[in-house]
Motif scaffolding. Structure first.
Motif, short mmCIF file in Angstrom:
data_model
loop_
_atom_site.label_atom_id
_atom_site.label_comp_id
_atom_site.label_asym_id
_atom_site.label_seq_id
_atom_site.Cartn_x
_atom_site.Cartn_y
_atom_site.Cartn_z
N ASP A 291 0.83 -1.21 0.00
CA ASP A 291 0.00 0.00 0.00
C ASP A 291 0.87 1.26 0.00
OD1 ASP A 291 1.06 -0.14 2.50
OD2 ASP A 291 -0.85 0.02 3.58
N LYS A 292 2.19 1.08 -0.24
CA LYS A 292 3.11 2.23 -0.37
C LYS A 292 3.38 2.45 -1.86
CE LYS A 292 4.79 2.84 4.06
NZ LYS A 292 3.89 1.96 4.77
N ARG A 293 3.67 3.69 -2.21
CA ARG A 293 4.03 3.98 -3.59
C ARG A 293 5.37 3.35 -3.95
NH1 ARG A 293 2.30 9.16 -6.45
NH2 ARG A 293 0.24 9.49 -5.61
N MET A 294 5.46 2.78 -5.14
CA MET A 294 6.75 2.26 -5.61
C MET A 294 7.55 3.39 -6.24
SD MET A 294 7.71 -0.80 -8.29
CE MET A 294 6.95 -0.16 -9.78
N LEU A 295 8.85 3.45 -5.91
CA LEU A 295 9.78 4.32 -6.61
C LEU A 295 11.06 3.49 -6.72
CD1 LEU A 295 10.36 6.99 -7.92
CD2 LEU A 295 10.95 7.95 -5.71
N ARG A 296 11.19 2.75 -7.84
CA ARG A 296 12.29 1.78 -7.96
C ARG A 296 13.10 2.03 -9.23
NH1 ARG A 296 14.08 -2.71 -5.69
NH2 ARG A 296 12.38 -2.69 -4.17
N LEU A 297 14.42 1.92 -9.07
CA LEU A 297 15.36 2.04 -10.19
C LEU A 297 15.78 0.63 -10.61
CD1 LEU A 297 17.44 3.75 -11.91
CD2 LEU A 297 19.04 3.38 -10.03
N VAL A 298 15.60 0.31 -11.89
CA VAL A 298 16.15 -0.94 -12.42
C VAL A 298 17.32 -0.55 -13.31
CG1 VAL A 298 15.76 -2.93 -13.91
CG2 VAL A 298 13.98 -2.19 -12.34
N GLN A 299 18.53 -0.87 -12.85
CA GLN A 299 19.69 -0.54 -13.67
C GLN A 299 20.25 -1.83 -14.24
OE1 GLN A 299 23.26 0.62 -11.74
NE2 GLN A 299 22.41 0.46 -9.70
N GLY A 300 20.42 -1.82 -15.55
CA GLY A 300 20.92 -3.02 -16.20
C GLY A 300 21.91 -2.66 -17.27
N ASP A 301 22.81 -3.56 -17.52
CA ASP A 301 23.80 -3.33 -18.56
C ASP A 301 23.12 -3.34 -19.93
OD1 ASP A 301 26.20 -2.96 -19.69
OD2 ASP A 301 27.17 -4.71 -18.79
#
Length: 700
Positions: A291-301
């Protein structure tokens, strides 16, 4: 509103005494963003890069050669050129009790020399002594002073980065004036932190940095430089945590999908997901289901499979009946994402649309209406997505590609297009940990640190530019067998016209060998022209694509197996790695040729060695940070994300940890920044122009 106490620092440099209209324009060019005017704070944060050491004041006979010295001497003779020798240098003989020396002035003003160096007068002369024909001489002394002038001469004088036409003395004079405008600011640092690290007050640090008392004052470890770096890092960490706290405070909505769409997509894939992709998806689904907002970084090569991760996240949101949007920085990248996502999502019944600035008004209106009515599940586009007139039916997930091209404001603008929107940010630039903490400290992070199966290793070679003929001959053989290749032209300088000229010249040159098989792609082309060239390359009508770096070569053509990078020594490591990642996407053996022009600097040699040794983007990013500092790794100089003016992440990593811990502690104790220290910290945020964080604080 910026506090009144800071008003003097945000005044124009042009208003400082001694800065005329012509000099003001030079300061604007040196210090301000394009189209803006230089401000006092820009001048104060423009720190010296070197010092002139005038502390040596020997007798003439004892003065070392080729070293800056200040000698005290009596003027003995003027040797003014006469008659047919009138263009010869004006020479002045000076002496002390130990010997004499000749001062040499080329194309000088004789009246000025005779006035400044009167016969019989005592003068203090600063410059470097050299031997010429067995005699001591000093060519063009940089200072000729009487006793009053000597009293004002510092033993160490700051040297600044300049722009053409601007002299150091103008910067010295302007910074003196700027210092007098420095208000008495409240102390925002914790006294115990200052005491433990032996750091001075802010104003004292600024004065110490601009008026070095030794060469060691330029070191990033000098107390004055450390204090200023800590202030900037604290402002940055505090701002990021305020953004994060805002996102955390906003209520989220649970997007716990039943898996029917994502399982159908995954089972249709011709390969299995890597364990890194599975971990990232588990993180994302846990965020979506909370129930929390997502703020996610996906770093990939490069080529680590970010698109499929984004597609499966969008499918999870669609299972809950909500929409997703993906924002890319350029039309070419947006179109490419659309072409990749549509075949993945449409077979399971999801409706995908592309929204760019190039649509006709009627098409845009129809698409906006369909998005508003909920008839589109996934919208892919450029910053046209954050335009105010676009309304979603129920936006649940915003995916931002290549985050460093967008400022926090654009990210928040996309996130505000719906109720409790989750935000997923993707970047193909693996980010060293220290940099991730500064640039993306407001986000959780997942790393795709494995390559999907089937990606072929790329053979990387460095060749001197003199062997360009061999490269062209090799291309002729490869293209005759049906291969496709990129040829990236160098960054001439920060000048699109020169870059374009270089690319056009190279394309014309290569057409002599390959005819119409050569395509040209550059930043000045219209979007439709770029698409036409890219489509010709994808079809194989054009087999050799010449491109400038201004355009986004983030194109996916699995048939392309050769990458030639001209003047590779001018590129950063991360850039070379990104460009190389355009090949090796199919089953064919791929190669990358780095053409360089010698002699190479030590840094350029190190870059070319590392890029040949490894394809591991995370290792390359760490080496890139070590070799050139944080300034350009994420394209921060061009992007909305602020770079650092006073902090150097490689040298100040320890201070970053202190600032991070302090920011967390402050916001736990005083989340509204309403205490005495909290008010001082608001001043700090405004001083370093992290105003966005204050606006979020006010917005609650």
């Amino acid at each position: 509103m910026r506090p009144d106490i800071l008003a003097p620092l945000f005044g124009r440099v042009a208003a400082l005494p001694g800065v005329g209209p012509k000099t003001a324009k030079l300061f604007d060019r040196l210090l301000a963003r394009p189209g803006a005017e230089a401000r006092v704070v820009d001048l104060l944060f423009h720190l010296p890069t070197n010092v002139v050491d005038r502390s040596q004041r020997p007798k003439i006979a004892e003065a070392p050669m080729d070293t800056m010295v200040v000698i005290k001497a009596t003027v003995v003779e003027h040797r003014r050129p006469q008659g047919r020798f009138a263009r010869a240098p004006f020479r002045v003989l000076v002496e002390d009790e130990t010997g004499d020396i000749e001062l040499v002035f080329f194309l000088a003003n004789p009246d000025w020399i005779e006035r400044s160096l009167p016969i019989g007068g005592t003068r203090w002369i600063s410059g470097r002594i050299e031997l010429y024909d067995g005699r001591r001489q000093m060519v063009h002394p940089d200072r000729v002073l009487d006793e009053a002038g000597l009293a004002r001469l510092p033993p160490f004088e700051a040297v600044y980065g300049l722009t053409e036409g601007l002299q150091t003395r103008y910067v010295l004079r302007a910074t003196e004036e700027a210092m007098t405008r420095l208000p008495a600011l409240p102390e925002w640092q914790e006294p115990s932190v200052l005491a433990a690290n032996k750091l001075p007050a802010f104003a004292e640090a600024l004065r110490g940095a601009h008026r070095p008392e030794s060469a060691s004052a330029l070191s990033p470890q000098h107390p004055a430089r450390q204090r200023l770096a800590l202030d900037e890092l604290l402002a940055s960490q505090l701002a990021l945590r305020l953004v994060r706290a805002k996102m955390r405070r906003l209520p989220g909505r649970e997007n716990r999908g039943d898996g029917r769409l994502s399982h159908a997509i995954e089972s249709a894939l011709p390969y299995s997901l890597t364990s890194a992709q599975q971990r990232a998806l588990a993180d994302i689904r846990a965020d979506l289901g909370s129930d929390k907002r997502m703020l996610r970084l996906v770093q990939g090569d490069v080529g680590s499979g970010k698109t499929i991760v984004a597609a499966l996240a969008m499918a999870s949101v669609a299972e809950c009946g909500r929409q997703s949007a993906l924002m890319a920085p350029t039309e070419i990248l947006a179109r490419q994402h659309y072409e990749r996502l549509a075949p993945l999502l449409e077979p399971v019944g999801l409706r995908v649309a592309l929204l760019t600035g190039r649509l006709k008004a009627s098409e845009r209106a129809a698409l906006h209406a369909a998005i508003g009515a909920g008839e589109i599940d996934v919208v892919v586009g450029t910053h046209a997505l954050v335009q105010t007139d676009l309304a979603f039916h129920d936006l649940g997930l915003a995916v931002v590609d290549e985050q460093h091209r967008f400022g926090v404001q654009q990210r928040l603008a996309l996130g505000s297009k719906g109720e409790a929107v989750d935000v997923l940010v993707m970047t193909a630039t693996p980010i060293p940990r220290t940099l991730a903490l500064t640039a993306f400290g407001d986000m959780d992070s997942s790393a795709l640190d494995e390559k999907p199966p089937g990606r072929t290793p790329i053979s990387t070679r460095a060749l001197p530019a003199s062997r360009i003929g061999e490269v062209v001959a090799g291309l002729q053989r490869a293209l005759a067998q049906g291969a496709r290749a990129y040829w990236v032209c160098p960054l001439v300088e920060e000048n699109e016209d020169l870059d374009l000229a270089a690319a056009e010249e190279r394309a014309a040159d290569l057409r002599r060998y390959f005819g119409d098989a050569v395509g040209l792609l550059h930043g000045r082309m219209k979007g439709s022209e770029k698409d036409a060239v890219m489509e010709a390359f994808q079809r194989g009508d054009a087999r050799l694509l010449v491109a400038t770096t201004v355009i986004e070569v983030g194109v996916d053509v699995p048939e392309a197996t050769i990458m030639v990078i001209e003047h590779a020594e001018r590129f950063g490591l991360a850039q070379l790695h990104q460009l190389r990642g355009r090949v090796g996407r199919g089953t064919g053996q791929s190669s990358c040729l780095l053409l360089y022009k010698g002699p190479l600097s030590e840094t350029a040699k190190a870059r070319l060695t590392i890029i040949r040794q490894t394809e591991d983007g995370f290792r390359i990013a760490e080496e890139d940070l070590r070799l050139r500092g944080e300034g350009e790794i994420l394209g921060t100089r061009q992007a909305g994300m602020p770079g650092f003016r006073l902090a150097d992440l490689t040298a100040h990593a320890r201070l970053l940890a202190i600032a991070r811990d302090d920011a967390e502690l402050i916001l736990r104790r005083d989340p509204e920044l309403s205490s005495e220290r909290g008010k001082a910290l608001r001043v700090l945020l405004y001083l370093f122009e992290r105003d966005e964080a204050i606006r979020l604080l006010r917005a609650g």
